[in-house]
Design a protein around this motif. Structure first.
Motif, PDB file in Angstrom:
ATOM      1  N   GLU A  72     -53.990 -30.282  33.450  1.00 44.16           N
ATOM      2  CA  GLU A  72     -53.866 -31.374  34.416  1.00 44.16           C
ATOM      3  C   GLU A  72     -52.409 -31.715  34.684  1.00 44.16           C
ATOM      4  O   GLU A  72     -52.014 -31.921  35.844  1.00 44.16           O
ATOM      5  N   ASP A  73     -51.604 -31.782  33.638  1.00 45.22           N
ATOM      6  CA  ASP A  73     -50.191 -32.120  33.808  1.00 45.22           C
ATOM      7  C   ASP A  73     -49.456 -31.044  34.596  1.00 45.22           C
ATOM      8  O   ASP A  73     -48.630 -31.350  35.475  1.00 45.22           O
ATOM      9  N   TYR A  74     -49.786 -29.763  34.307  1.00 42.56           N
ATOM     10  CA  TYR A  74     -49.106 -28.677  35.007  1.00 42.56           C
ATOM     11  C   TYR A  74     -49.515 -28.645  36.481  1.00 42.56           C
ATOM     12  O   TYR A  74     -48.682 -28.395  37.361  1.00 42.56           O
ATOM     13  N   ILE A  75     -50.791 -28.920  36.745  1.00 40.92           N
ATOM     14  CA  ILE A  75     -51.276 -28.945  38.127  1.00 40.92           C
ATOM     15  C   ILE A  75     -50.595 -30.067  38.906  1.00 40.92           C
ATOM     16  O   ILE A  75     -50.204 -29.893  40.073  1.00 40.92           O
ATOM     17  N   LYS A  76     -50.442 -31.245  38.288  1.00 39.55           N
ATOM     18  CA  LYS A  76     -49.744 -32.360  38.942  1.00 39.55           C
ATOM     19  C   LYS A  76     -48.318 -31.970  39.285  1.00 39.55           C
ATOM     20  O   LYS A  76     -47.810 -32.264  40.372  1.00 39.55           O
ATOM     21  N   GLN A  77     -47.674 -31.277  38.357  1.00 38.20           N
ATOM     22  CA  GLN A  77     -46.295 -30.838  38.585  1.00 38.20           C
ATOM     23  C   GLN A  77     -46.221 -29.850  39.750  1.00 38.20           C
ATOM     24  O   GLN A  77     -45.341 -29.946  40.614  1.00 38.20           O
ATOM     25  N   ILE A  78     -47.158 -28.901  39.770  1.00 43.43           N
ATOM     26  CA  ILE A  78     -47.182 -27.904  40.847  1.00 43.43           C
ATOM     27  C   ILE A  78     -47.452 -28.568  42.189  1.00 43.43           C
ATOM     28  O   ILE A  78     -46.800 -28.266  43.197  1.00 43.43           O
ATOM     29  N   ASN A  79     -48.406 -29.512  42.228  1.00 46.96           N
ATOM     30  CA  ASN A  79     -48.738 -30.190  43.473  1.00 46.96           C
ATOM     31  C   ASN A  79     -47.561 -30.990  44.012  1.00 46.96           C
ATOM     32  O   ASN A  79     -47.398 -31.138  45.227  1.00 46.96           O
ATOM     33  N   ILE A  80     -46.729 -31.503  43.119  1.00 46.92           N
ATOM     34  CA  ILE A  80     -45.546 -32.249  43.547  1.00 46.92           C
ATOM     35  C   ILE A  80     -44.494 -31.305  44.129  1.00 46.92           C
ATOM     36  O   ILE A  80     -43.881 -31.574  45.166  1.00 46.92           O
ATOM     37  N   GLU A  81     -44.322 -30.165  43.441  1.00 51.27           N
ATOM     38  CA  GLU A  81     -43.275 -29.230  43.845  1.00 51.27           C
ATOM     39  C   GLU A  81     -43.709 -28.276  44.955  1.00 51.27           C
ATOM     40  O   GLU A  81     -42.869 -27.738  45.682  1.00 51.27           O
ATOM     41  N   ALA A  82     -45.013 -28.059  45.049  1.00 45.81           N
ATOM     42  CA  ALA A  82     -45.508 -26.999  45.945  1.00 45.81           C
ATOM     43  C   ALA A  82     -45.182 -27.270  47.401  1.00 45.81           C
ATOM     44  O   ALA A  82     -45.309 -28.375  47.898  1.00 45.81           O
ATOM     45  N   ASN A  83     -44.788 -26.217  48.064  1.00 50.61           N
ATOM     46  CA  ASN A  83     -44.549 -26.242  49.509  1.00 50.61           C
ATOM     47  C   ASN A  83     -45.378 -25.111  50.101  1.00 50.61           C
ATOM     48  O   ASN A  83     -45.226 -23.963  49.727  1.00 50.61           O
ATOM     49  N   GLN A  84     -46.268 -25.428  51.008  1.00 51.87           N
ATOM     50  CA  GLN A  84     -47.168 -24.407  51.555  1.00 51.87           C
ATOM     51  C   GLN A  84     -46.393 -23.238  52.165  1.00 51.87           C
ATOM     52  O   GLN A  84     -46.917 -22.145  52.319  1.00 51.87           O
TER      53      GLN A  84
END
Length: 384
Positions: A72-84
């Motif tokens: 969950e923590d890693y997914i939150k981090q990815i969702n914050i950083e992710a750029n489509q």
């Protein structure tokens, strides 16, 4: 006995046709690996892409940057950083979706008794009127338990090397290596008939026992040796081209296996696929030897064995689900193992629900054993 086995093995290996077909098969397999690598693509951005070996290195670098367990923590981090628009995240975002949405939805469907919900989304794209399994309560329960174990968190990494190894190897064994076995083993008994040497063999001291056993044992030793050769070649060349990263990545992060109920890593998938491929190869060897003990010439044996090998590959899934899963128990479909881990397929046997890979092993073992016994008795009791 060792001398007889060595003699029969040399008879197979020293034939010019054996050497030529092995060289041709190796050329086909290596060509397919290199051509596959040359068609690889990887995007630098939405419009620029790389091809071939550069694409492989780029994908290895991009996906390696986001490797890790999708907690969950890693997914939150990815969702914050992710750029489509950033290719770095193009592989991991679908994997997150499978873990967070697809697998829970499947479990929910199964709990409500909707087994066919899985078949609505398989990549083969079935039509709405395609025959489907009924799905017993026991099957639904087993599938639910399997999916519960697959919930995650998934491990994400660059997995192309292992995925290509398992897929390419399964296809090459089913279509190419099996042809070597059919052609090279067809003369084992039928050549003795056509050359009229069966009369000499059957009247010798060991003609009706040890010679037959030597022929059978040398045939299976040859089959295993050919299998090991192609395993080695496949592993070495894929490792050099793609590397061996991602062996512990979950297979659900790949598009074909996104709803697989098997709690497999890519390394485990590769090992299971190779195991099933060997079982299927030994199965077609047993079939070929049996036909050879019955046929009067190697040519007839090749034709009949090739028919037994390739005809079950015909897709009858749109006609009958039952016929489709029965044909999947034939050697060519057992050898093409990676296809069978997309979804969970069961066989009902005496009230027990048996997973397809287990049923394949059981069927191949029983029928191969019977064929070996029948082959032995057929040649032994042959009337010259």
């Amino acid at each position: 006995m060792k001398g007889l086995i060595s003699f029969e093995l040399k008879k197979i290996i020293r034939k010019r046709s054996t050497v030529l077909i092995i060289i041709a098969a190796l050329f086909i397999c290596l060509s397919s690996i290199f051509l596959g690598a040359m068609t690889e693509t990887s995007y630098i951005n939405e419009t620029e892409k790389l091809r071939g070996f550069q694409a492989i290195e780029n994908e290895k670098n991009l996906q390696g940057q986001v490797r890790g367990y999708l907690t969950e923590d890693y997914i939150k981090q990815i969702n914050i950083e992710a750029n489509q628009n950033n290719p770095k995240y193009w592989g991991v975002l679908p994997a997150i979706g499978v873990q967070e949405v697809r697998i829970p939805n499947i479990i929910s469907d199964l709990n409500s008794g909707n087994l066919n919900g899985i078949y609505d989304h398989i990549l083969k794209g079935p039509s709405t009127d395609q025959p489907r399994p009924v799905g017993t309560n026991n099957e639904v329960k087993q599938l639910t338990n399997m999916y519960e174990k697959v919930r995650g968190p998934f491990y994400f990494d660059y997995y192309d090397g292992w995925e290509r190894i398992s897929t390419s190897f399964s296809i090459s064994i089913a279509l190419v290596v099996s042809a070597i076995i059919v052609i090279c083993l067809s003369p084992i008994f039928s050549e003795e008939y056509s050359q009229k040497t069966d009369a000499i063999i059957l009247t010798t001291k060991y003609g009706k026992n040890k010679v037959i056993m030597a022929k059978l044992m040398s045939s299976f030793m040859f089959t295993i040796a050919i299998y090991i050769l192609f395993v080695t070649v496949n592993l070495i060349f894929h490792a050099v081209i793609y590397g061996l990263d991602g062996g512990n990545a979950n297979i659900q992060i790949h598009g074909w296996y996104y709803q697989s109920p098997y709690h497999f890593t890519f390394l485990k998938l590769t090992l299971f696929s190779m195991g099933l491929s060997l079982i299927g190869l030994l199965f077609i060897a047993a079939i070929t030897l049996f036909i050879s003990s019955k046929a009067k010439s190697p040519f007839i044996t090749v034709i009949l064995s090739a028919a037994a090998l390739y005809i079950p590959k015909v897709d009858v899934s749109e006609i009958s689900h039952t016929a489709d899963i029965v044909l999947n128990l034939f050697p060519i479909n057992i050898m093409n193992a990676t296809e069978h881990f997309e979804i969970g397929v069961f066989y009902n046997l005496f009230g027990f629900s048996i997973l397809q890979p287990i049923m394949m092993i059981f069927t191949a073992a029983i029928i191969s054993t019977l064929l070996i016994v029948f082959t032995y008795k057929t040649f032994k009791n042959h009337q010259v």
